[in-house]
Design an enzyme around this catalytic site. Structure first.
Site, short mmCIF file in Angstrom:
data_model
loop_
_atom_site.label_atom_id
_atom_site.label_comp_id
_atom_site.label_asym_id
_atom_site.label_seq_id
_atom_site.Cartn_x
_atom_site.Cartn_y
_atom_site.Cartn_z
N ASP A 103 27.19 41.65 52.90
CA ASP A 103 26.12 40.38 53.30
C ASP A 103 25.04 40.44 52.58
O ASP A 103 24.63 41.29 51.98
CB ASP A 103 25.88 40.97 54.87
CG ASP A 103 26.79 40.96 56.02
OD1 ASP A 103 27.94 40.17 55.51
OD2 ASP A 103 26.81 41.44 56.94
N1 URA Z 1 29.70 45.09 57.57
C1 URA Z 1 28.74 44.46 57.83
O1 URA Z 1 28.20 44.34 58.80
N2 URA Z 1 28.05 43.94 56.79
C2 URA Z 1 28.34 44.05 55.33
O2 URA Z 1 27.77 43.75 54.41
C3 URA Z 1 29.50 45.01 55.13
C4 URA Z 1 30.39 45.67 56.09
#
Ligand code: URA
Length: 235
Positions: A103
């Site tokens: 993310d």
């Molecule tokens: N899980 C999440 O919530 N975000 C990420 O970036 C990776 C795994």
């Protein structure tokens, strides 16, 4: 086997036309012999190619570890945001892409390559490649909720998440190992047990551990051992 001009071009020695000129000028030796023909075939695994006295190692595929910062998107192009590919623009290699996504607000280990096969192998749901995250939580995690996370929780996908491993780091932070890669998976898993992720960092993937000496926003090539860990042989 591949053409000498292609070999030199892939090694970023110059454009095809520049390389033609360099060959004509006798700047290139293959196994000790000056070669002037661009179409001369070289065995990229065995032949020794020298350009102006410097040995050129051929790398068709390259593999990097990036310590992804917050605020950068895990894509190759974005009209508004800095991308992870943008952070690797000095490598000289085109076509680099991230193996999976983090993310925008997640930090840490992101593998970058131009090798679609490795990406497929590491991302295929059938391979159950382990990914370890460090997560700081809004509140303490009880033993009961820790076990729920380990056994599988409902994140609205129709089936429970696969078994995970949860190690308590402090009262409000954990190491969580998962073998799936669903959208926002860690955040949704914590929401499912009434908690919230306030900081998330990936620290390992498929046997490769984030090099803690790598500053946030920087990258480096994978070492031989790291390449072996994901089933690759160096060059
Ligand atoms: N899980 C999440 O919530 N975000 C990420 O970036 C990776 C795994």
């Amino acid at each position: 086997m591949l053409r000498l001009d292609k070999f030199l071009c892939d090694a970023k020695i110059g454009s095809r036309s520049q390389i033609k000129g360099y060959l004509k000028q006798g700047f290139v030796k293959v196994n000790g012999e000056i070669i002037k023909r661009p179409e001369h075939k070289v065995d990229e695994e065995k032949d020794q190619v020298f350009f102006q006295g410097k040995e050129i190692t051929y790398k068709k595929y390259v593999y990097y570890m990036l310590n992804k910062p917050k605020g950068v998107v895990s894509s190759t192009k974005d009209p508004r945001c800095l991308t992870v590919t943008g952070l690797l623009k000095d490598t000289g290699y085109d076509g680099l892409f991230p193996i999976g996504r983090l993310d925008k607000d997640t930090e840490g280990l992101l593998l970058m390559t131009n090798d679609g096969n490795l990406a497929h192998n590491l991302l295929s749901p059938k391979k159950h490649v382990g990914k370890i995250y460090y997560a700081k939580l809004a509140g303490p995690l009880t033993e009961e909720k820790r076990k729920e996370l380990e056994n599988g929780v409902d994140i609205g996908e129709g089936t429970l998440t696969l078994p995970a491993k949860v190690e308590q780091v402090t009262e409000t932070s954990i190491h969580l190992t998962i073998t799936e890669g669903k959208y926002h998976q860690i955040k949704r898993m914590l929401w499912a047990v009434g908690n919230e992720v306030v900081y998330l960092k990936r620290i390992a993937m498929g046997g490769i551990v984030l090099d803690e000496s790598l500053p946030v926003g920087k990258y480096r090539e994978l070492t031989e051992e790291e390449m072996e860990a994901v089933g690759l042989r160096k060059y």
